[in-house]
Design a protein around this motif. Sequence first.
Motif, PDB file in Angstrom:
ATOM      1  N   ASP A   5      46.675  41.759  46.209  1.00  0.00           N
ATOM      2  CA  ASP A   5      46.278  43.180  45.822  1.00  0.00           C
ATOM      3  C   ASP A   5      46.831  43.986  44.652  1.00  0.00           C
ATOM      4  N   THR A   6      48.086  43.644  44.524  1.00  0.00           N
ATOM      5  CA  THR A   6      49.080  44.254  43.477  1.00  0.00           C
ATOM      6  C   THR A   6      48.929  43.488  41.956  1.00  0.00           C
ATOM      7  N   THR A   7      48.346  42.399  42.043  1.00  0.00           N
ATOM      8  CA  THR A   7      48.383  41.425  40.921  1.00  0.00           C
ATOM      9  C   THR A   7      47.684  42.282  39.567  1.00  0.00           C
ATOM     10  N   PHE A   8      46.422  42.474  39.666  1.00  0.00           N
ATOM     11  CA  PHE A   8      45.775  43.267  38.845  1.00  0.00           C
ATOM     12  C   PHE A   8      45.582  44.804  38.913  1.00  0.00           C
ATOM     13  N   LYS A   9      45.828  45.680  37.894  1.00  0.00           N
ATOM     14  CA  LYS A   9      45.601  46.961  38.022  1.00  0.00           C
ATOM     15  C   LYS A   9      44.719  47.436  36.617  1.00  0.00           C
ATOM     16  N   LEU A  10      43.841  48.532  36.731  1.00  0.00           N
ATOM     17  CA  LEU A  10      43.091  48.865  35.766  1.00  0.00           C
ATOM     18  C   LEU A  10      43.548  50.177  35.299  1.00  0.00           C
ATOM     19  N   GLN A  11      43.985  50.345  33.971  1.00  0.00           N
ATOM     20  CA  GLN A  11      44.122  51.845  33.357  1.00  0.00           C
ATOM     21  C   GLN A  11      42.861  52.154  32.378  1.00  0.00           C
ATOM     22  N   LEU A  12      42.220  53.267  33.007  1.00  0.00           N
ATOM     23  CA  LEU A  12      40.915  53.769  31.883  1.00  0.00           C
ATOM     24  C   LEU A  12      41.382  54.289  30.879  1.00  0.00           C
ATOM     25  N   SER A  13      40.424  54.673  30.060  1.00  0.00           N
ATOM     26  CA  SER A  13      40.691  55.030  28.851  1.00  0.00           C
ATOM     27  C   SER A  13      41.170  56.698  28.743  1.00  0.00           C
ATOM     28  N   ASP A  14      41.113  57.322  29.902  1.00  0.00           N
ATOM     29  CA  ASP A  14      41.670  58.637  29.815  1.00  0.00           C
ATOM     30  C   ASP A  14      43.324  58.711  30.501  1.00  0.00           C
ATOM     31  N   GLY A  15      43.464  57.140  30.979  1.00  0.00           N
ATOM     32  CA  GLY A  15      45.088  57.191  31.212  1.00  0.00           C
ATOM     33  C   GLY A  15      45.219  57.017  32.622  1.00  0.00           C
ATOM     34  N   THR A  16      44.015  57.343  33.648  1.00  0.00           N
ATOM     35  CA  THR A  16      44.099  57.258  34.825  1.00  0.00           C
ATOM     36  C   THR A  16      44.151  55.638  35.433  1.00  0.00           C
ATOM     37  N   LEU A  17      44.474  55.564  36.696  1.00  0.00           N
ATOM     38  CA  LEU A  17      44.450  54.141  37.206  1.00  0.00           C
ATOM     39  C   LEU A  17      43.373  53.985  38.358  1.00  0.00           C
ATOM     40  N   TYR A  18      42.427  52.853  37.940  1.00  0.00           N
ATOM     41  CA  TYR A  18      41.501  52.551  38.734  1.00  0.00           C
ATOM     42  C   TYR A  18      41.787  52.216  40.150  1.00  0.00           C
ATOM     43  N   ASN A  19      41.260  52.779  41.174  1.00  0.00           N
ATOM     44  CA  ASN A  19      41.671  52.491  42.477  1.00  0.00           C
ATOM     45  C   ASN A  19      41.242  51.302  43.105  1.00  0.00           C
ATOM     46  N   LYS A  20      40.603  50.247  42.517  1.00  0.00           N
ATOM     47  CA  LYS A  20      40.303  48.994  43.183  1.00  0.00           C
ATOM     48  C   LYS A  20      40.973  47.879  42.592  1.00  0.00           C
ATOM     49  N   THR A  21      41.390  46.857  43.373  1.00  0.00           N
ATOM     50  CA  THR A  21      42.009  45.782  42.989  1.00  0.00           C
ATOM     51  C   THR A  21      41.017  44.740  42.333  1.00  0.00           C
ATOM     52  N   GLY A  22      41.576  43.683  41.449  1.00  0.00           N
ATOM     53  CA  GLY A  22      40.693  42.825  40.993  1.00  0.00           C
ATOM     54  C   GLY A  22      41.468  41.380  41.267  1.00  0.00           C
ATOM     55  N   LYS A  23      40.520  40.429  40.498  1.00  0.00           N
ATOM     56  CA  LYS A  23      40.655  38.878  41.023  1.00  0.00           C
ATOM     57  C   LYS A  23      40.119  38.288  39.766  1.00  0.00           C
ATOM     58  N   VAL A  24      40.863  36.988  39.497  1.00  0.00           N
ATOM     59  CA  VAL A  24      40.306  36.207  38.273  1.00  0.00           C
ATOM     60  C   VAL A  24      38.843  35.641  38.665  1.00  0.00           C
ATOM     61  N   PHE A  25      37.870  36.139  37.829  1.00  0.00           N
ATOM     62  CA  PHE A  25      36.381  35.572  37.871  1.00  0.00           C
ATOM     63  C   PHE A  25      36.325  34.379  36.957  1.00  0.00           C
ATOM     64  N   ALA A  26      36.672  34.349  35.851  1.00  0.00           N
ATOM     65  CA  ALA A  26      36.544  33.031  35.192  1.00  0.00           C
ATOM     66  C   ALA A  26      37.400  32.996  33.974  1.00  0.00           C
ATOM     67  N   ILE A  27      37.705  31.825  33.466  1.00  0.00           N
ATOM     68  CA  ILE A  27      38.718  31.615  32.507  1.00  0.00           C
ATOM     69  C   ILE A  27      37.915  30.655  31.364  1.00  0.00           C
ATOM     70  N   ASP A  28      37.675  31.103  30.147  1.00  0.00           N
ATOM     71  CA  ASP A  28      36.802  30.417  29.112  1.00  0.00           C
ATOM     72  C   ASP A  28      37.059  29.027  29.118  1.00  0.00           C
ATOM     73  N   ARG A  29      36.156  28.322  28.485  1.00  0.00           N
ATOM     74  CA  ARG A  29      36.379  26.763  28.484  1.00  0.00           C
ATOM     75  C   ARG A  29      37.330  26.361  27.699  1.00  0.00           C
ATOM     76  N   GLY A  30      37.633  26.835  26.377  1.00  0.00           N
ATOM     77  CA  GLY A  30      38.574  26.406  25.678  1.00  0.00           C
ATOM     78  C   GLY A  30      39.292  27.519  24.876  1.00  0.00           C
ATOM     79  N   ILE A  31      40.168  26.879  23.790  1.00  0.00           N
ATOM     80  CA  ILE A  31      40.736  27.930  22.983  1.00  0.00           C
ATOM     81  C   ILE A  31      40.390  28.069  21.888  1.00  0.00           C
TER      82      ILE A  31
END
Length: 379
Positions: A230-256
Motif C-alpha cells: 500500500d505504500t509502494t505507489f503514491k500520486l502527487q497532483l498538479s496542485d501539490g496535494t497527494l492523492y489518497n488512494k494507493t496504486g498497483k502496476v497495471f501493465a508494462i509495455d511490450r518493448g523498449i
Amino acid sequence: MKNKYIYCIAALSLIIFASCKSKSGKQNAAPPPTPVSVAEVKKADALYYDKYQGQVIALNSVELRSQVAGFITGIFFKEGEVVTKGTPLYEIDRRKFVAAYEQAKANVASANANLVKAQKDVDRYNMLLKNDAVARQTVDQAVAAYATSKSQVQVAQAGLASAATDLSYATIKAPFTGRIGISQVKLGAQVTPGTTLLNTISTGNPIGVDVVINEQDINRFYKLQNHSTDTTFKLQLSDGTLYNKTGKVFAIDRGISGNTGTIKVRIQFNNDKDVLKDGMSCVLQVLNDDSGNRIQIPYKAITEQMGEFFVFVSKDTVAEQRKVTLGPRIQSNVVIMNGLQAGDKIITEGFQRLRDGGKITLGAPPTAGKDGKAAPARK
C-alpha cells in the motif's frame, strides 16, 4: 669616541633582535580552537520515493464514429455525464434503413415461397417417376429448381441480416459504461462512415497513470508488479496535494524504444470519487528500494566541494573531514548512504572555517555581528 659608537650600534642591534623575536613568536603561535556544536549520528526510519512525471489516462477509451452515412436526427444524452452500456446516444436518419430492412424481409418471404413450391414440384415429379408417368429429365429439372430456390433463400436472408445491421448502426449506443464528452456534431449534421468524429467515451474508475522509465528500472517494476504494498505507489497532483488512494502496476509495455531506451509503465488507481481526470499531469512517487532504517543527519552539516560532499567529524579536540555519499532529503535531514556510522559525532555548527585536522572545542560557535564579522565566542 670610536668605542662610544660601537656601544650604541650594539645596543641598537639588541633592540631590533628582540623586536623581531617578539613578532616571530606572535606569528608562530597556534590559533585558538574553534568553538563548534556537535550531534550524534543516529539511524531512523526513512521512507523516500523516486519521482516520475506521469499523465492520467483512461483504461478504456473509445472514439464514437458512425458506420453508416446520413444526417443526425437525435442526440439522447447530456454532455459530460456517465452513460451506461447500451444507452442510445445518437440517431442517424432511420427511414431509408427501415425501408431497406422491410424490403429485405419481403425478399426472404418471397424466396421461402419459391422454395416451398420447388419442394412440392420435386415431391410430385418423384411420385410420377415411380409410375413412369414423367420423364427423368423433368425430375432433374425440378431438383435443380429446388436447389436454386434454396440458395435464393440464403441470399435473401443475408440481405436481411445486412439491412438489420445497417438499421442497428443508425442508432449509436454506448459500448460500455463511462463518461461521455462534449458532442462534436449537432442535430442535422451530415456524417460520413468511419470519418466523422461524434464524441469520445471513456471509463473513469479505475483509472491509469502512464510513466516513462529507463530500461535500467524494468526489473524493478516487474518485481513490483507482483510484490507491491500500500505504500509502494503514491500520486502527487498538479496542485501539490497527494492523492489518497494507493496504486498497483497495471501493465508494462511490450518493448523498449530503440531511440530513447525507455519503456512505458501504466499504474492503476482507484478513482471512485472521480478526482482523477483523463489527461491530467501528475507525479508518480515510487518507494525507493533503499528505504528503511537509515543513517540521517541534519542537511546543514553538509559542505560541498567541486561536486563532492563532506562533513566534519569530531575526534575529541580535532575535526576530521570525511567524504560522504548523500541519499534523498527528508525534510531538514538527509540520508547518508556511505561515509558515516551510527555513534559518530558530526559538527553541525561552526565548521565554516575549519580544515581537516583543525582544533575544536565544544561550545556556542561565534555568531555574525552587525558588520558581518564573526563575534568572539563567550568564555
